[in-house]
Design a protein around this motif. Structure first.
Motif, PDB file in Angstrom:
ATOM      1  N   LYS A 245       0.819  -1.215   0.000  1.00 37.49           N
ATOM      2  CA  LYS A 245       0.000   0.000   0.000  1.00 37.49           C
ATOM      3  C   LYS A 245       0.857   1.270   0.000  1.00 37.49           C
ATOM      4  N   TYR A 246       2.175   1.111   0.088  1.00 35.00           N
ATOM      5  CA  TYR A 246       3.053   2.284   0.110  1.00 35.00           C
ATOM      6  C   TYR A 246       3.684   2.583  -1.251  1.00 35.00           C
ATOM      7  N   CYS A 247       3.769   1.548  -2.122  1.00 40.13           N
ATOM      8  CA  CYS A 247       4.358   1.783  -3.443  1.00 40.13           C
ATOM      9  C   CYS A 247       3.448   1.325  -4.579  1.00 40.13           C
ATOM     10  N   GLY A 248       2.450   0.478  -4.273  1.00 43.77           N
ATOM     11  CA  GLY A 248       1.531  -0.007  -5.283  1.00 43.77           C
ATOM     12  C   GLY A 248       2.007  -1.227  -6.014  1.00 43.77           C
ATOM     13  N   ASN A 249       3.238  -1.659  -5.775  1.00 48.96           N
ATOM     14  CA  ASN A 249       3.799  -2.820  -6.459  1.00 48.96           C
ATOM     15  C   ASN A 249       3.726  -4.053  -5.558  1.00 48.96           C
ATOM     16  N   ARG A 252       8.624  -8.708  -2.039  1.00 49.11           N
ATOM     17  CA  ARG A 252       8.728  -9.464  -0.795  1.00 49.11           C
ATOM     18  C   ARG A 252       8.703  -8.501   0.395  1.00 49.11           C
ATOM     19  N   LYS A 253       8.336  -9.041   1.531  1.00 53.93           N
ATOM     20  CA  LYS A 253       8.189  -8.236   2.746  1.00 53.93           C
ATOM     21  C   LYS A 253       9.533  -7.636   3.143  1.00 53.93           C
ATOM     22  N   GLY A 254       9.520  -6.311   3.482  1.00 50.82           N
ATOM     23  CA  GLY A 254      10.734  -5.651   3.933  1.00 50.82           C
ATOM     24  C   GLY A 254      11.571  -5.084   2.801  1.00 50.82           C
ATOM     25  N   ALA A 255      11.045  -5.129   1.545  1.00 48.36           N
ATOM     26  CA  ALA A 255      11.841  -4.633   0.403  1.00 48.36           C
ATOM     27  C   ALA A 255      11.078  -3.578  -0.383  1.00 48.36           C
ATOM     28  N   CYS A 256      10.326  -2.694   0.308  1.00 49.51           N
ATOM     29  CA  CYS A 256       9.524  -1.665  -0.365  1.00 49.51           C
ATOM     30  C   CYS A 256      10.457  -0.576  -0.931  1.00 49.51           C
ATOM     31  N   PRO A 257      10.391  -0.273  -2.214  1.00 53.65           N
ATOM     32  CA  PRO A 257      11.262   0.745  -2.812  1.00 53.65           C
ATOM     33  C   PRO A 257      10.906   2.167  -2.388  1.00 53.65           C
TER      34      PRO A 257
END
Length: 298
Positions: A245-249, A252-257
């Motif tokens: 919900k923070y990048c839309g993509n 895997r967990k813990g790897a949000c760009p």
């Protein structure tokens, strides 16, 4: 040929620990069981001298020959020598002061009471009386009731540690020693089962607390690992991607760009413009105004 008696004799007589009358009863029972009832006095005297022990032998050696020439005279002299130094009153006072010890079951308590009761002479020996009926004399033997069990029963009621069980015994009608012991045993068994259940529940509670406190650690996957260098387990877990919900993509967990980056719309951090809540809210307002305008022009 020397004959060997088939049974072990009683323990040697200890004046400080045993009454002579009690030891003598054990000796005569032993003679009756090992040798028989038809035993001459000379042999009975020899058995007594060989089993009585050194302390009493020293006393016998100082007796006159007339006081020890036969079995009956020797026994009479020993009874006189070892007459009770304490009266029945003293022994009964000890009995009436006895209470159940901590962690002592009812069987052990009754054994202690019965051992002391023997010293109290609660059992009255039979008595022979001569009565004259129509001028003729008759020998009548009177037997008295042995009240030892009654005294032990009463001492159990008073001496129990569990006052609740004592009250239960007092409420019983026609209470005997046997029924009193049965009631106390049933209470002891119930308490033992309750304690076992409580211990089991405590153990389960402790185990549950330990399980809750145990951390559920999962292996961390380093972002620096490439596809070729990732362990097998990490590759498996990397396949399990979620919609962010923070990048839309999906990643895997813990790897949000978007983590640590600034939004191009609201300048907020840690989310992309494509999923910016402020932008979505403003777009909704614009759409609502356009919709109202359209309705008015129509």
């Amino acid at each position: 040929m020397v004959s060997v008696l088939p049974l072990d004799p009683p323990e040697t007589f200890t004046p400080t620990a045993t009454q002579f009358a009690t030891w003598l009863d054990e000796l005569e029972n032993y003679i009756c069981a090992a040798v028989g009832t038809n035993v001459d006095a000379k042999r009975k005297k020899a058995i007594l001298l060989s089993t009585i022990g050194n302390p009493a032998k020293g006393v016998i050696s100082n007796m006159s020959e007339a006081d020890k020439d036969t079995y009956d005279r020797l026994v009479a002299s020993l009874k006189k020598q070892y007459a009770k130094h304490s009266s029945d009153v003293v022994q009964r006072h000890v009995f009436n002061s006895m209470c159940q010890l901590q962690n002592e079951d009812i069987d052990s308590f009754v054994t202690r009471l019965r051992t002391q009761a023997v010293k109290c002479n609660y059992k009255v020996p039979p008595e022979t009386r001569t009565v004259t009926i129509n001028g003729v004399q008759h020998q009548i033997e009177i037997e008295y009731k042995d009240q030892t069990d009654d005294f032990i029963r009463d001492r159990i009621i008073v001496g129990l540690l569990d006052t609740g069980t004592s009250g239960r015994l007092l409420a019983e009608k026609n209470l005997t020693l046997e029924s009193a012991i049965g009631i106390v045993k049933a209470k002891e068994m119930a308490d033992e089962q309750i304690q076992k259940i409580a211990n089991k529940q405590d153990a389960l509670a402790v185990d549950m607390v330990r399980k809750k406190k145990k951390p559920n650690k999962k292996p961390q996957i380093s972002e620096s690992l490439t596809d070729s260098s990732e362990p097998v387990e990490a590759k498996k877990k990397s396949k399990k991607k979620i919609a962010c919900k923070y990048c839309g993509n999906r990643h895997r967990k813990g790897a949000c760009p978007a983590y640590g980056r600034k939004c191009g719309y609201c300048n907020g951090r840690n989310h992309s413009e494509s999923v910016c809540f402020s932008k979505e809210r403003d777009n909704k307002k614009v759409n609502a105004v356009q919709s109202d305008y359209t309705d008015d022009t129509d």
